[in-house]
Design a protein around this motif. Structure first.
Motif, mmCIF file in Angstrom:
data_model
loop_
_atom_site.group_PDB
_atom_site.id
_atom_site.type_symbol
_atom_site.label_atom_id
_atom_site.label_comp_id
_atom_site.label_asym_id
_atom_site.label_seq_id
_atom_site.Cartn_x
_atom_site.Cartn_y
_atom_site.Cartn_z
ATOM 1 N N MET A 95 0.838 -1.203 0.000
ATOM 2 C CA MET A 95 0.000 0.000 0.000
ATOM 3 C C MET A 95 0.869 1.246 0.000
ATOM 4 S SD MET A 95 -2.685 1.156 2.980
ATOM 5 C CE MET A 95 -3.322 2.834 3.078
ATOM 6 N N THR A 96 0.546 2.145 -0.927
ATOM 7 C CA THR A 96 1.241 3.435 -1.022
ATOM 8 C C THR A 96 0.229 4.546 -0.768
ATOM 9 O OG1 THR A 96 2.859 2.627 -2.618
ATOM 10 C CG2 THR A 96 2.508 4.999 -2.529
ATOM 11 N N ALA A 97 0.561 5.460 0.129
ATOM 12 C CA ALA A 97 -0.292 6.609 0.427
ATOM 13 C C ALA A 97 0.328 7.859 -0.178
ATOM 14 C CB ALA A 97 -0.480 6.777 1.916
ATOM 15 N N ILE A 98 -0.500 8.667 -0.823
ATOM 16 C CA ILE A 98 -0.055 9.950 -1.371
ATOM 17 C C ILE A 98 -0.751 11.042 -0.585
ATOM 18 C CG2 ILE A 98 0.006 11.419 -3.429
ATOM 19 C CD1 ILE A 98 -0.096 8.898 -5.149
ATOM 20 N N THR A 99 0.050 11.902 0.065
ATOM 21 C CA THR A 99 -0.511 12.965 0.898
ATOM 22 C C THR A 99 0.052 14.312 0.452
ATOM 23 O OG1 THR A 99 1.244 12.707 2.549
ATOM 24 C CG2 THR A 99 -0.766 11.408 2.872
ATOM 25 N N GLY A 100 -0.522 15.345 0.987
ATOM 26 C CA GLY A 100 -0.077 16.690 0.654
ATOM 27 C C GLY A 100 -1.139 17.691 1.015
ATOM 28 N N GLU A 101 -0.771 18.960 0.986
ATOM 29 C CA GLU A 101 -1.717 20.009 1.342
ATOM 30 C C GLU A 101 -2.810 20.117 0.286
ATOM 31 O OE1 GLU A 101 0.254 23.657 1.988
ATOM 32 O OE2 GLU A 101 1.398 22.965 3.735
ATOM 33 N N SER B 245 -3.620 14.430 -6.767
ATOM 34 C CA SER B 245 -4.169 13.502 -7.772
ATOM 35 C C SER B 245 -3.458 13.606 -9.114
ATOM 36 C CB SER B 245 -5.673 13.774 -7.959
ATOM 37 O OG SER B 245 -6.373 13.598 -6.750
ATOM 38 N N ILE B 246 -2.411 14.431 -9.178
ATOM 39 C CA ILE B 246 -1.766 14.677 -10.465
ATOM 40 C C ILE B 246 -1.163 13.401 -11.041
ATOM 41 C CG2 ILE B 246 0.541 15.265 -9.609
ATOM 42 C CD1 ILE B 246 -1.391 17.144 -12.356
ATOM 43 N N ALA B 247 -0.602 12.544 -10.163
ATOM 44 C CA ALA B 247 -0.001 11.294 -10.647
ATOM 45 C C ALA B 247 -1.065 10.377 -11.242
ATOM 46 C CB ALA B 247 0.730 10.582 -9.512
ATOM 47 N N VAL C 87 -4.562 -1.605 -14.325
ATOM 48 C CA VAL C 87 -4.911 -0.693 -13.222
ATOM 49 C C VAL C 87 -6.426 -0.561 -13.127
ATOM 50 C CG1 VAL C 87 -4.657 1.640 -12.295
ATOM 51 C CG2 VAL C 87 -2.792 0.633 -13.599
ATOM 52 N N ASN C 88 -6.904 -0.482 -11.896
ATOM 53 C CA ASN C 88 -8.306 -0.175 -11.653
ATOM 54 C C ASN C 88 -8.357 1.064 -10.771
ATOM 55 O OD1 ASN C 88 -11.014 -0.387 -10.149
ATOM 56 N ND2 ASN C 88 -11.211 -1.883 -11.796
ATOM 57 N N ILE C 89 -8.914 2.159 -11.300
ATOM 58 C CA ILE C 89 -8.914 3.442 -10.582
ATOM 59 C C ILE C 89 -10.293 3.719 -9.993
ATOM 60 C CG2 ILE C 89 -8.577 5.932 -10.794
ATOM 61 C CD1 ILE C 89 -6.581 5.412 -13.020
ATOM 62 N N HIS C 90 -10.322 3.996 -8.710
ATOM 63 C CA HIS C 90 -11.556 4.358 -8.008
ATOM 64 C C HIS C 90 -11.469 5.843 -7.667
ATOM 65 C CE1 HIS C 90 -12.743 0.094 -7.339
ATOM 66 N NE2 HIS C 90 -11.439 -0.065 -7.435
ATOM 67 N N GLY C 91 -12.343 6.626 -8.294
ATOM 68 C CA GLY C 91 -12.259 8.070 -8.133
ATOM 69 C C GLY C 91 -12.922 8.574 -6.865
ATOM 70 N N GLN C 92 -12.631 9.835 -6.545
ATOM 71 C CA GLN C 92 -13.174 10.426 -5.324
ATOM 72 C C GLN C 92 -14.665 10.704 -5.438
ATOM 73 O OE1 GLN C 92 -11.972 14.682 -4.809
ATOM 74 N NE2 GLN C 92 -10.556 14.242 -6.494
ATOM 75 N N HIS C 93 -15.194 10.651 -6.651
ATOM 76 C CA HIS C 93 -16.640 10.869 -6.837
ATOM 77 C C HIS C 93 -17.377 9.552 -7.087
ATOM 78 C CE1 HIS C 93 -15.736 15.110 -6.896
ATOM 79 N NE2 HIS C 93 -14.928 14.957 -7.941
ATOM 80 N N GLU C 94 -16.709 8.449 -6.752
ATOM 81 C CA GLU C 94 -17.307 7.135 -6.979
ATOM 82 C C GLU C 94 -18.624 6.984 -6.244
ATOM 83 O OE1 GLU C 94 -16.248 3.248 -8.862
ATOM 84 O OE2 GLU C 94 -15.086 5.071 -8.755
ATOM 85 N N HIS C 95 -18.725 7.563 -5.055
ATOM 86 C CA HIS C 95 -19.947 7.406 -4.268
ATOM 87 C C HIS C 95 -21.145 8.065 -4.941
ATOM 88 C CE1 HIS C 95 -18.315 11.328 -2.986
ATOM 89 N NE2 HIS C 95 -19.556 11.650 -2.678
ATOM 90 N N GLN C 96 -20.883 9.058 -5.799
ATOM 91 C CA GLN C 96 -21.982 9.688 -6.521
ATOM 92 C C GLN C 96 -22.577 8.733 -7.554
ATOM 93 O OE1 GLN C 96 -20.341 13.294 -8.120
ATOM 94 N NE2 GLN C 96 -19.973 14.212 -6.102
ATOM 95 N N LEU C 97 -21.726 7.862 -8.118
ATOM 96 C CA LEU C 97 -22.213 6.875 -9.074
ATOM 97 C C LEU C 97 -22.988 5.762 -8.385
ATOM 98 C CD1 LEU C 97 -19.037 6.423 -11.327
ATOM 99 C CD2 LEU C 97 -21.154 7.572 -11.964
ATOM 100 N N VAL D 246 3.185 15.240 -1.798
ATOM 101 C CA VAL D 246 3.084 16.135 -2.948
ATOM 102 C C VAL D 246 3.178 17.567 -2.456
ATOM 103 C CG1 VAL D 246 1.643 16.895 -4.864
ATOM 104 C CG2 VAL D 246 1.660 14.477 -4.204
ATOM 105 N N ASP D 247 4.067 18.351 -3.067
ATOM 106 C CA ASP D 247 4.241 19.758 -2.705
ATOM 107 C C ASP D 247 4.123 20.622 -3.945
ATOM 108 O OD1 ASP D 247 5.066 19.551 0.183
ATOM 109 O OD2 ASP D 247 6.631 18.307 -0.744
ATOM 110 N N LYS D 248 3.523 21.780 -3.763
ATOM 111 C CA LYS D 248 3.464 22.768 -4.838
ATOM 112 C C LYS D 248 4.457 23.883 -4.487
ATOM 113 C CE LYS D 248 -0.461 23.748 -6.760
ATOM 114 N NZ LYS D 248 -1.828 24.280 -6.995
#
Length: 559
Positions: free
Chosen positions: A24-30, A36-38, A128-138, A509-511
């Motif tokens: 498991m890999t976690a991607i965090t950032g402000e 989500s860019i990756a 790859v199987n991608i589950h988006g942040q708006h999946e719950h809307q579907l 992730v940093d900007k």
């Protein structure tokens, strides 16, 4: 699994290189850093639509390269092999590359071979199987609920069978409808052709008969002249009393034969006259037979004239030459047979359509039983996960209503609905009517984790699917994802420290900006930097000794 991702000039990324590990890999950032860019960049590599405005402002093109490890005999490896895109030197590796230009052009490669976007899309779900942040809307949409249930049930062969039988039934009904629309026209044509065939049957002109009729008519109509002239010729050649050709040649032959002893140069002439004598005698014999055979038959002449006239009239009616009537007769007979067979086939098509419908309904019923069995199992698992996600009274039911005589579709005739209750005494109701936003997010997450575990896709990505979750529930979410990472590579974008702490690998992730331009960077964190990042997630911008201690304890507990 995804091993390496390289991004150039995509959105706010100038240059980004990331290595991924198993587990498991976690991607965090402000917020707003571009966590989500990756995933967006990877989506481009997997065949998502290329937009020129996704190119970094000062660049003229963007490029994304994704490297995967593929297992032997996996669906991805088989697809690459079947498509002749397998890297023979490194068959366990797959490299996807996508390039988009400011002019809107797009190019794609798989293992260095140029491919179409359609081919990328075919390969993508195998990697790859991608589950988006708006999946719950579907999740509230019936078609998506059906898709999730079928994905969990893993009965692709049965779905294909239902779709094939539906297509067969649909095609037969389409053909039947077309045949019915053409039936009136076909019946009118059959009536005309049947009359024409009957007329030709009665006349029954045979092949080459017309030319024979013409010769016979000419002979019969000139029989007197033929007999007179043949008798005259016979007399002139042989039977005349005075000076017939045979007698004159014989006299000449006899006299010259007598002179052969005086001059042998006469031998060729004698020979020719002898042959002529034989020819005249043979011609006379033939003429005698011919003359004797000539008959003057007025009745036969009338019959012949009548048949010739009928042939001419019938040919004119069909606008062709009389010699072509037998061929027309054969063609019309065949057409009439085809038209009559079409009528018989139309009668048989009803049975074919009924049989196809029966086969479809049988397959659809079998599919319904499979769905009901999977629905019972999945409902129990989701209910258990709901209770673990701080919904102690949660109960989830997937209702599968099989409507045997419902309108057919390629997906069967079932109505699938997700029903839920979250409070004691509350009856089951449709998911969209009962669940709050936070509850819907948690239910969606539970479903995604459970269904993802059933999939053969090696890499699973979750883009902020833990929105609306906090506290102890967040730790449960993290445990679910970490457990999923035992058998799959899991990459999740999260804002929850409890989830990030449970990851085997953490990326921040940093900007950053120099005042003139801005870019996003991604950094793999070691243990100490993970503590600092978790402390930031726990306490915001203010990182204190307490938050760092809390973060260290959280990380240690997770480990």
């Amino acid at each position: 699994m995804l091993m390496h991702l390289q991004v150039r000039n995509f959105a706010v990324v100038r240059q980004l290189t990331v290595d991924f590990t198993t587990g498991m890999t976690a991607i965090t950032g402000e917020t707003g850093a571009g966590k989500s860019i990756a995933l967006d960049a990877l989506g481009l590599c997997l065949g998502n639509r290329a937009e020129s405005d996704a190119i970094r402002a000062e660049a003229d093109k963007a490029e994304v390269i994704a490297s995967f490890q593929v297992n032997s005999a996996s669906p991805a490896e088989r697809w690459l092999n079947d498509s002749e895109l397998l890297d023979e030197e490194e068959p366990d590796h797959c490299v996807l590359r996508r390039l988009i230009t400011r002019e809107g052009r797009s190019k794609a490669w798989i293992n260095g071979y140029p491919v179409t976007v359609s081919q990328l899309k075919q390969l993508a779900p195998l990697l790859v199987n991608i589950h988006g942040q708006h999946e719950h809307q579907l999740l509230t949409k019936p078609e998506h609920q059906l898709e999730l249930l079928d994905a969990y049930a893993r009965h692709a062969d049965l779905l294909a069978e239902v779709a094939n039988r539906y297509q067969n039934w649909y095609q037969l009904r389409k053909q039947q409808k077309l045949a019915q629309q053409q039936q009136e026209e076909r019946q009118a044509r059959a009536q005309l052709v049947r009359y024409q065939v009957e007329e030709l049957n009665q006349f029954a002109l045979q092949e080459n008969e017309y030319s024979q009729l013409e010769q016979q008519h000419k002979r019969l109509s000139n029989s007197s002249e033929l007999q007179e002239d043949s008798q005259f010729a016979l007399n002139a050649l042989f039977e005349g009393e005075h000076n017939n050709a045979y007698g004159l040649v014989q006299n000449a032959l006899q006299r010259l034969e007598q002179q052969l002893s005086n001059d042998t140069q006469l031998e060729p002439v004698v020979k020719l006259l002898a042959e002529a004598s034989v020819q005249i005698e043979e011609a006379a014999r033939e003429l005698r037979l011919y003359s004797d055979a000539i008959e003057i038959d007025d009745d036969l002449l009338v019959q012949t004239e009548r048949r010739v006239t009928q042939a001419v009239q019938l040919a004119r009616k069909h606008q062709l030459d009389p010699e072509q009537l037998p061929q027309l007769h054969q063609q019309l007979s065949q057409e009439l047979e085809d038209l009559e067979n079409a009528e018989a086939e139309l009668a048989e098509s009803d049975q074919k359509v009924q049989t196809a419908a029966q086969h479809y309904r049988q397959a659809a019923a079998k599919l319904a039983k499979q769905r009901q069995r999977a629905a019972t199992e999945l409902s129990e698992q989701i209910s258990t996960s709901m209770r673990a996600l701080n919904m102690p009274h949660g109960r989830f039911v997937i209702a599968v209503e099989h409507q045997e005589q419902a309108t057919a579709t390629k997906l069967g005739t079932d109505i699938v609905s997700f029903q839920v209750t979250t409070n004691p005494g509350q009856p089951l109701q449709a998911l969209a009517k009962v669940a709050s936003g936070g509850e819907l997010s948690r239910i969606s997450l539970a479903i995604q984790v459970i269904t993802a575990a059933q999939m053969t896709t090696p890499t699973l990505m979750f883009d902020e699917v833990d929105v609306g979750v906090s506290g102890a529930t967040a730790a449960t979410v993290g445990k679910l994802l970490r457990q999923l990472g035992k058998d799959n590579q899991v990459i999740c974008v999260t804002h929850l420290p409890q989830v990030a702490a449970l990851a085997h690998q953490q990326l921040r992730v940093d900007k950053v900006t120099d005042g003139e331009s801005t870019e996003t960077k991604m950094t793999a964190l070691d243990h100490d930097h993970r503590v600092i990042e978790l402390a930031r997630l726990l306490g915001g911008d203010s990182i204190t000794a307490a938050t760092k201690a809390n973060a260290a304890e959280l990380l240690a507990t997770a480990s």
